[in-house]
Design a protein around this motif. Sequence first.
Motif, short mmCIF file in Angstrom:
data_model
loop_
_atom_site.label_atom_id
_atom_site.label_comp_id
_atom_site.label_asym_id
_atom_site.label_seq_id
_atom_site.Cartn_x
_atom_site.Cartn_y
_atom_site.Cartn_z
N SER A 126 0.62 -1.14 -0.05
CA SER A 126 0.08 -0.12 0.09
C SER A 126 0.78 1.26 -0.01
N LYS A 127 0.79 2.32 -1.02
CA LYS A 127 1.60 3.17 -1.21
C LYS A 127 1.31 4.19 -0.04
N ASP A 128 -0.13 4.34 0.33
CA ASP A 128 -0.54 5.13 0.96
C ASP A 128 -0.06 4.71 2.60
N LEU A 168 1.04 10.12 -10.07
CA LEU A 168 -0.21 9.34 -9.78
C LEU A 168 0.16 7.93 -9.29
N LYS A 169 -0.12 7.41 -8.34
CA LYS A 169 0.14 6.14 -7.85
C LYS A 169 -0.99 5.29 -7.32
N ALA A 170 -1.28 4.08 -8.05
CA ALA A 170 -2.13 3.34 -7.52
C ALA A 170 -1.83 2.87 -6.31
N GLY A 178 1.31 0.60 -11.83
CA GLY A 178 0.48 1.52 -11.18
C GLY A 178 0.95 3.12 -11.03
N VAL A 179 2.13 3.36 -11.64
CA VAL A 179 2.71 4.75 -11.33
C VAL A 179 2.52 5.29 -12.67
N LEU A 180 1.95 6.54 -12.85
CA LEU A 180 1.94 7.36 -13.85
C LEU A 180 2.56 8.69 -13.50
N ILE A 210 -1.12 10.87 -4.65
CA ILE A 210 -0.91 12.03 -5.80
C ILE A 210 0.27 12.57 -5.05
N GLU A 211 1.47 12.52 -5.79
CA GLU A 211 2.89 12.85 -5.13
C GLU A 211 3.50 13.94 -6.20
N GLN A 212 4.30 14.68 -5.21
CA GLN A 212 5.25 15.67 -5.89
C GLN A 212 6.05 14.83 -6.96
N PHE A 213 6.53 15.38 -8.11
CA PHE A 213 7.33 14.65 -8.99
C PHE A 213 9.01 15.22 -8.30
N LEU A 214 9.88 14.36 -8.30
CA LEU A 214 11.30 14.60 -7.70
C LEU A 214 12.23 14.37 -9.02
N GLN A 215 12.88 15.23 -9.25
CA GLN A 215 13.83 15.19 -10.46
C GLN A 215 15.46 14.73 -9.70
N ILE A 217 18.55 11.27 -9.86
CA ILE A 217 18.97 9.95 -10.38
C ILE A 217 18.59 9.06 -9.20
N GLU A 218 17.97 7.88 -9.75
CA GLU A 218 17.64 6.65 -8.85
C GLU A 218 18.53 5.96 -8.39
N LEU A 219 18.64 5.33 -7.35
CA LEU A 219 19.17 4.22 -6.67
C LEU A 219 18.36 3.28 -5.93
N TYR A 239 17.90 -0.11 -14.64
CA TYR A 239 17.30 0.75 -16.02
C TYR A 239 16.11 0.16 -16.36
N LYS A 240 14.79 0.91 -16.35
CA LYS A 240 13.51 0.31 -16.42
C LYS A 240 13.00 0.72 -17.74
N ARG A 241 13.43 1.67 -18.39
CA ARG A 241 12.74 1.91 -19.87
C ARG A 241 13.26 0.81 -20.97
N VAL A 307 13.19 9.33 -0.54
CA VAL A 307 12.70 7.66 -0.79
C VAL A 307 11.35 7.99 -1.60
N ILE A 308 11.33 7.35 -2.77
CA ILE A 308 10.36 7.00 -3.60
C ILE A 308 9.39 5.98 -3.28
N GLU A 309 9.99 4.86 -2.73
CA GLU A 309 9.09 3.80 -2.43
C GLU A 309 9.70 2.74 -1.52
N TYR A 310 9.04 1.89 -0.95
CA TYR A 310 9.76 0.69 -0.35
C TYR A 310 9.18 -0.50 -1.03
P1 AMP Z 1 7.46 3.17 -7.62
O1 AMP Z 1 6.54 1.98 -8.19
O2 AMP Z 1 6.72 4.17 -6.73
O3 AMP Z 1 8.65 2.78 -7.67
O4 AMP Z 1 7.50 4.06 -9.04
C1 AMP Z 1 8.10 3.58 -10.26
C2 AMP Z 1 8.75 4.53 -10.78
O5 AMP Z 1 8.16 5.76 -11.07
C3 AMP Z 1 9.95 4.81 -10.14
O6 AMP Z 1 10.91 3.95 -10.15
C4 AMP Z 1 10.53 6.43 -10.49
O7 AMP Z 1 11.14 6.30 -11.72
C5 AMP Z 1 9.14 6.92 -10.89
N1 AMP Z 1 8.65 7.80 -9.85
C6 AMP Z 1 7.80 7.45 -8.60
N2 AMP Z 1 7.47 8.31 -7.84
C7 AMP Z 1 8.15 9.43 -8.41
C8 AMP Z 1 8.51 10.61 -7.98
N3 AMP Z 1 8.00 11.32 -6.85
N4 AMP Z 1 9.19 11.69 -8.77
C9 AMP Z 1 9.73 11.04 -10.04
N5 AMP Z 1 9.76 9.75 -10.36
C10 AMP Z 1 8.95 9.08 -9.53
#
Ligand code: AMP
Length: 444
Positions: A126-128, A168-170, A178-180, A210-215, A217-219, A239-241, A307-310
């Motif tokens: 659950s993202k929430d 936007l995250k389901a 589920g992430v747009l 609904i989350e603020q976009f972060l610019q 590099i991911e790790l 590398y996801k794309r 942190v973008i996600e756990y």
């Molecule tokens: P998640 O399932 O939350 O990891 O999201 C999938 C991908 O969406 C992440 O690996 C990021 O590339 C991108 N993403 C998720 N949240 C954000 C955010 N707040 N800002 C920028 N990119 C994000």
Amino acid sequence: MLKSPDSIIKLTVQKNYLCPMNILILGSGGRESAFAWKIAQSPKCQKLFIAPGNAGTHQYGTNINIKVTDFEGIKQLVVNEAINLVLVGPEEPLVKGIHDFFLADEQLKNVPVVGPEALGAQLEGSKDFSKQFMLRHGVPTAAYRTFTKDTLQEGLTYLATAGLPVVLKADGLAAGKGVLICTSLEEAQSELTQMLAEAKFGDASSSVVIEQFLQGIELSVFVMTDGTNYKILPEAKDYKRIGEGDTGLNTGGMGSISPVPFADAAYMKKVEELVIIPTVEGLKKDDIPYKGFIFIGLMNKDGEPWVIEYNCRMGDPETESVMRRIETDFVDLLQGVAEGNLNERELTISPKTAATVVMVAGGYPGEYLKNKVITGTENVRDSIVFHAGTSTQGEDVITTGGRVLAITTLQNDMFTALQQATADASRIYYDGMYFRKDIGFDLL
Ligand code: AMP
């Protein structure tokens, strides 16, 4: 030949020290192949089973054709084969409560499961839940709000003030889809409506964050914890794309590299202090039992970790690179998690660079080709071929999944690792075969 009493004593002592275990890995991807490869090398592992596994995992153990969510089937296997430890690869069985199932069963309750109980797995499920957890424990994360069908109108109004791009995250598991990231207000409002009012991702989008976009590099940072103590595993970048230069559709992951140059000791210390310690302490404060992996998806923004996600399990294809850099016995670490004495176990990490190139089926991540015969794996020179979406058909190994193979090498420097993994991938063939030739080159 009869053994002398001396050697008998020695053998007994050695056996007790090693306590050989029967281990079961649940899953069938490249991540589980890498686990199996590493675990099979341990003197502590007596028998290894992989359920369901793939065409490659039988090199390391016995494949058993049971689904990861077939808890009753898994129980029979664990009982019949006297399994001493279960390592759960993917998130689905964890979110569905496999660990809780073991704890509630008389025959299984003493068999340790590496992977959190359902409550802890909510960090991913659950993202929430995970956003509330981060906020409660002061873990740096993007500002957010959560909306449901009943609050759709408020959500649409909120979007108008949220700034662009917006994420936007389901709330629930949506198979990585589920992430747009929306770049216009119209798109964001239309997507939010589809997710909440039209159940675009089924139940998973009955709530939307609904989350603020972060610019940045991911790790990917990986922590192993017994609920009290923790160890930080090698970090990685994935590398996801689908397309070179990070273009095109999102995939399950096209490659990975470890170590990551910007994640130096000073940066990782910051990650430990700002993110890892508050997370592990937070689990304790909230009375959330947690034995397993915490995969922390970070955005490095101007040198600061957000942190973008756990995730409640290891990443794929990061695990393939991570396992190659762990020098010490992985089963010893798993035992430490199970027994709650992870602090007494040793973790040594190779300074070398591991690179993984994922080979996918033609058409992936859309409709993709299947049942294509794979040839040329014997020509690979200095990489391990971790199988993912593969099966055997008679004498042949065929493609069955979108991500087919993960080619992983370990070399003294990053350039050689990247070149070697790419060269070895090109030695393998199947109809429609595709892989990215630029994995890691942005870091050079
Ligand atoms: P998640 O399932 O939350 O990891 O999201 C999938 C991908 O969406 C992440 O690996 C990021 O590339 C991108 N993403 C998720 N949240 C954000 C955010 N707040 N800002 C920028 N990119 C994000």
